[in-house]
Design a protein around this motif. Structure first.
Motif, PDB file in Angstrom:
ATOM      1  N   GLY A 196       0.822  -1.209   0.000  1.00 54.69           N
ATOM      2  CA  GLY A 196       0.000   0.000   0.000  1.00 54.69           C
ATOM      3  C   GLY A 196       0.848   1.247   0.000  1.00 54.69           C
ATOM      4  N   GLU A 197       0.180   2.383   0.062  1.00 58.16           N
ATOM      5  CA  GLU A 197       0.876   3.672   0.048  1.00 58.16           C
ATOM      6  C   GLU A 197       1.640   3.932   1.335  1.00 58.16           C
ATOM      7  OE1 GLU A 197      -1.736   6.848  -1.045  1.00 58.16           O
ATOM      8  OE2 GLU A 197      -2.454   5.807  -2.827  1.00 58.16           O
ATOM      9  N   GLN A 198       1.167   3.370   2.439  1.00 56.94           N
ATOM     10  CA  GLN A 198       1.823   3.575   3.726  1.00 56.94           C
ATOM     11  C   GLN A 198       2.307   2.244   4.279  1.00 56.94           C
ATOM     12  OE1 GLN A 198      -0.920   5.627   6.289  1.00 56.94           O
ATOM     13  NE2 GLN A 198      -1.290   7.264   4.821  1.00 56.94           N
ATOM     14  N   GLU A 199       3.254   2.307   5.205  1.00 61.58           N
ATOM     15  CA  GLU A 199       3.777   1.097   5.828  1.00 61.58           C
ATOM     16  C   GLU A 199       2.651   0.353   6.533  1.00 61.58           C
ATOM     17  OE1 GLU A 199       7.102  -0.216   9.117  1.00 61.58           O
ATOM     18  OE2 GLU A 199       7.280   1.742   8.139  1.00 61.58           O
ATOM     19  N   GLY A 200       2.633  -0.964   6.389  1.00 65.33           N
ATOM     20  CA  GLY A 200       1.600  -1.772   7.021  1.00 65.33           C
ATOM     21  C   GLY A 200       0.325  -1.889   6.210  1.00 65.33           C
ATOM     22  N   GLN A 201       0.294  -1.261   5.049  1.00 64.52           N
ATOM     23  CA  GLN A 201      -0.899  -1.337   4.202  1.00 64.52           C
ATOM     24  C   GLN A 201      -0.660  -2.254   3.012  1.00 64.52           C
ATOM     25  OE1 GLN A 201      -1.983   2.655   3.008  1.00 64.52           O
ATOM     26  NE2 GLN A 201      -3.365   2.869   4.746  1.00 64.52           N
ATOM     27  N   GLN A 202      -1.731  -2.897   2.568  1.00 63.44           N
ATOM     28  CA  GLN A 202      -1.703  -3.691   1.346  1.00 63.44           C
ATOM     29  C   GLN A 202      -2.914  -3.290   0.508  1.00 63.44           C
ATOM     30  OE1 GLN A 202      -1.746  -7.556   3.380  1.00 63.44           O
ATOM     31  NE2 GLN A 202       0.131  -8.030   2.271  1.00 63.44           N
ATOM     32  N   THR A 203      -2.696  -3.196  -0.805  1.00 65.34           N
ATOM     33  CA  THR A 203      -3.786  -2.908  -1.725  1.00 65.34           C
ATOM     34  C   THR A 203      -4.194  -4.216  -2.379  1.00 65.34           C
ATOM     35  OG1 THR A 203      -2.945  -0.688  -2.105  1.00 65.34           O
ATOM     36  CG2 THR A 203      -4.499  -1.547  -3.721  1.00 65.34           C
ATOM     37  N   VAL A 204      -5.477  -4.510  -2.315  1.00 67.98           N
ATOM     38  CA  VAL A 204      -6.026  -5.748  -2.863  1.00 67.98           C
ATOM     39  C   VAL A 204      -6.803  -5.402  -4.133  1.00 67.98           C
ATOM     40  CG1 VAL A 204      -7.555  -7.714  -2.427  1.00 67.98           C
ATOM     41  CG2 VAL A 204      -6.236  -6.702  -0.538  1.00 67.98           C
ATOM     42  N   HIS A 205      -6.488  -6.107  -5.221  1.00 70.94           N
ATOM     43  CA  HIS A 205      -7.241  -6.007  -6.476  1.00 70.94           C
ATOM     44  C   HIS A 205      -7.715  -7.419  -6.795  1.00 70.94           C
ATOM     45  CE1 HIS A 205      -5.788  -1.933  -7.199  1.00 70.94           C
ATOM     46  NE2 HIS A 205      -4.566  -2.365  -6.975  1.00 70.94           N
ATOM     47  N   ALA A 206      -9.020  -7.595  -6.909  1.00 67.86           N
ATOM     48  CA  ALA A 206      -9.575  -8.909  -7.209  1.00 67.86           C
ATOM     49  C   ALA A 206     -10.463  -8.818  -8.439  1.00 67.86           C
ATOM     50  CB  ALA A 206     -10.390  -9.417  -6.021  1.00 67.86           C
ATOM     51  N   VAL A 207     -10.462  -9.887  -9.209  1.00 68.84           N
ATOM     52  CA  VAL A 207     -11.381 -10.024 -10.333  1.00 68.84           C
ATOM     53  C   VAL A 207     -12.349 -11.140  -9.956  1.00 68.84           C
ATOM     54  CG1 VAL A 207     -11.630 -10.640 -12.770  1.00 68.84           C
ATOM     55  CG2 VAL A 207      -9.689  -9.240 -12.024  1.00 68.84           C
ATOM     56  N   ALA A 208     -13.636 -10.856 -10.079  1.00 70.71           N
ATOM     57  CA  ALA A 208     -14.649 -11.835  -9.685  1.00 70.71           C
ATOM     58  C   ALA A 208     -15.755 -11.900 -10.720  1.00 70.71           C
ATOM     59  CB  ALA A 208     -15.228 -11.454  -8.321  1.00 70.71           C
ATOM     60  N   MET A 209     -16.357 -13.079 -10.816  1.00 71.89           N
ATOM     61  CA  MET A 209     -17.515 -13.250 -11.681  1.00 71.89           C
ATOM     62  C   MET A 209     -18.768 -13.173 -10.810  1.00 71.89           C
ATOM     63  SD  MET A 209     -18.654 -16.294 -14.256  1.00 71.89           S
ATOM     64  CE  MET A 209     -17.311 -15.913 -15.379  1.00 71.89           C
ATOM     65  N   VAL A 210     -19.738 -12.397 -11.262  1.00 71.48           N
ATOM     66  CA  VAL A 210     -21.006 -12.283 -10.549  1.00 71.48           C
ATOM     67  C   VAL A 210     -21.800 -13.566 -10.788  1.00 71.48           C
ATOM     68  CG1 VAL A 210     -23.174 -11.011 -10.369  1.00 71.48           C
ATOM     69  CG2 VAL A 210     -21.021  -9.775 -10.791  1.00 71.48           C
ATOM     70  N   ARG A 211     -22.179 -14.242  -9.714  1.00 68.61           N
ATOM     71  CA  ARG A 211     -22.982 -15.466  -9.807  1.00 68.61           C
ATOM     72  C   ARG A 211     -24.465 -15.174  -9.606  1.00 68.61           C
ATOM     73  NH1 ARG A 211     -20.559 -18.805 -12.813  1.00 68.61           N
ATOM     74  NH2 ARG A 211     -18.546 -19.511 -12.078  1.00 68.61           N
ATOM     75  N   THR A 212     -24.774 -14.374  -8.562  1.00 70.38           N
ATOM     76  CA  THR A 212     -26.157 -14.062  -8.222  1.00 70.38           C
ATOM     77  C   THR A 212     -26.262 -12.574  -7.920  1.00 70.38           C
ATOM     78  OG1 THR A 212     -26.376 -16.246  -7.194  1.00 70.38           O
ATOM     79  CG2 THR A 212     -28.078 -14.621  -6.657  1.00 70.38           C
ATOM     80  N   VAL A 213     -27.323 -11.941  -8.384  1.00 67.41           N
ATOM     81  CA  VAL A 213     -27.573 -10.532  -8.095  1.00 67.41           C
ATOM     82  C   VAL A 213     -28.810 -10.436  -7.210  1.00 67.41           C
ATOM     83  CG1 VAL A 213     -28.117  -8.265  -9.065  1.00 67.41           C
ATOM     84  CG2 VAL A 213     -26.552  -9.796 -10.285  1.00 67.41           C
ATOM     85  N   HIS A 214     -28.612  -9.972  -5.980  1.00 66.69           N
ATOM     86  CA  HIS A 214     -29.743  -9.697  -5.087  1.00 66.69           C
ATOM     87  C   HIS A 214     -30.195  -8.245  -5.259  1.00 66.69           C
ATOM     88  CE1 HIS A 214     -29.456 -13.545  -3.049  1.00 66.69           C
ATOM     89  NE2 HIS A 214     -28.156 -13.359  -2.931  1.00 66.69           N
ATOM     90  N   ARG A 215     -29.208  -7.348  -5.496  1.00 60.61           N
ATOM     91  CA  ARG A 215     -29.494  -5.916  -5.692  1.00 60.61           C
ATOM     92  C   ARG A 215     -28.284  -5.332  -6.424  1.00 60.61           C
ATOM     93  NH1 ARG A 215     -30.096  -4.894  -0.618  1.00 60.61           N
ATOM     94  NH2 ARG A 215     -27.977  -4.321  -0.081  1.00 60.61           N
ATOM     95  N   SER A 216     -28.533  -4.493  -7.439  1.00 62.85           N
ATOM     96  CA  SER A 216     -27.418  -3.880  -8.163  1.00 62.85           C
ATOM     97  C   SER A 216     -27.810  -2.522  -8.728  1.00 62.85           C
ATOM     98  CB  SER A 216     -26.924  -4.773  -9.303  1.00 62.85           C
ATOM     99  OG  SER A 216     -25.878  -4.108  -9.996  1.00 62.85           O
TER     100      SER A 216
END
Length: 135
Positions: free
Chosen positions: A52-72
């Protein structure tokens, strides 16, 4: 006199400082889940973790497929691929504050309470530590 009240004022200030960063009650997370623009079930395809930008930080980038939509609010449909980006911070062991959003694991299916980032096509967790869990 004012000086005799100083210890009490310091104690009060310390209590307020601690409570300001305390873990939030479950009702707050439940409300955030209900208010989340996106309530989905996703299958996590890929996770990339960077410093991440600061010490102790991590940036997470995930790619996901939508399986079910309850609200969008974004009009997502099953089969859509989305990017989820967020930052996690590793706090000291004795830190008293809101829990961190868990790091998504590849090849897992999970509920997701998200919001679309206005400045990009990515989504971000909308219910804090409970963004990928249900009550």
């Amino acid at each position: 006199s004012v000086f005799s009240m100083l210890p009490l004022l310091f104690a009060l200030a310390a209590m307020l400082a601690l409570s300001a960063s305390a873990e939030l009650p479950p009702s707050v997370y439940e409300q955030r889940q209900k208010a989340a623009p996106e309530h989905l079930v996703i299958e996590v395809q890929r996770v990339n973790i960077e410093p991440g930008e600061q010490e102790g930080q991590q940036t997470v980038h995930a790619v996901a497929m939508v399986r079910t939509v309850h609200r969008s609010s974004a009009g997502l449909e099953p089969g859509a691929l989305i990017t989820i980006s967020y930052t996690v911070t590793r706090w000291p062991q004795d830190y008293a504050g809101p829990g961190e959003v868990p790091i998504l694991q590849e090849q897992t299916e999970t509920v997701a309470f998200l919001a679309k980032a206005p400045e990009s096509q990515a989504f971000h967790p909308a219910a804090g530590v409970m963004s990928f869990s249900e009550f």
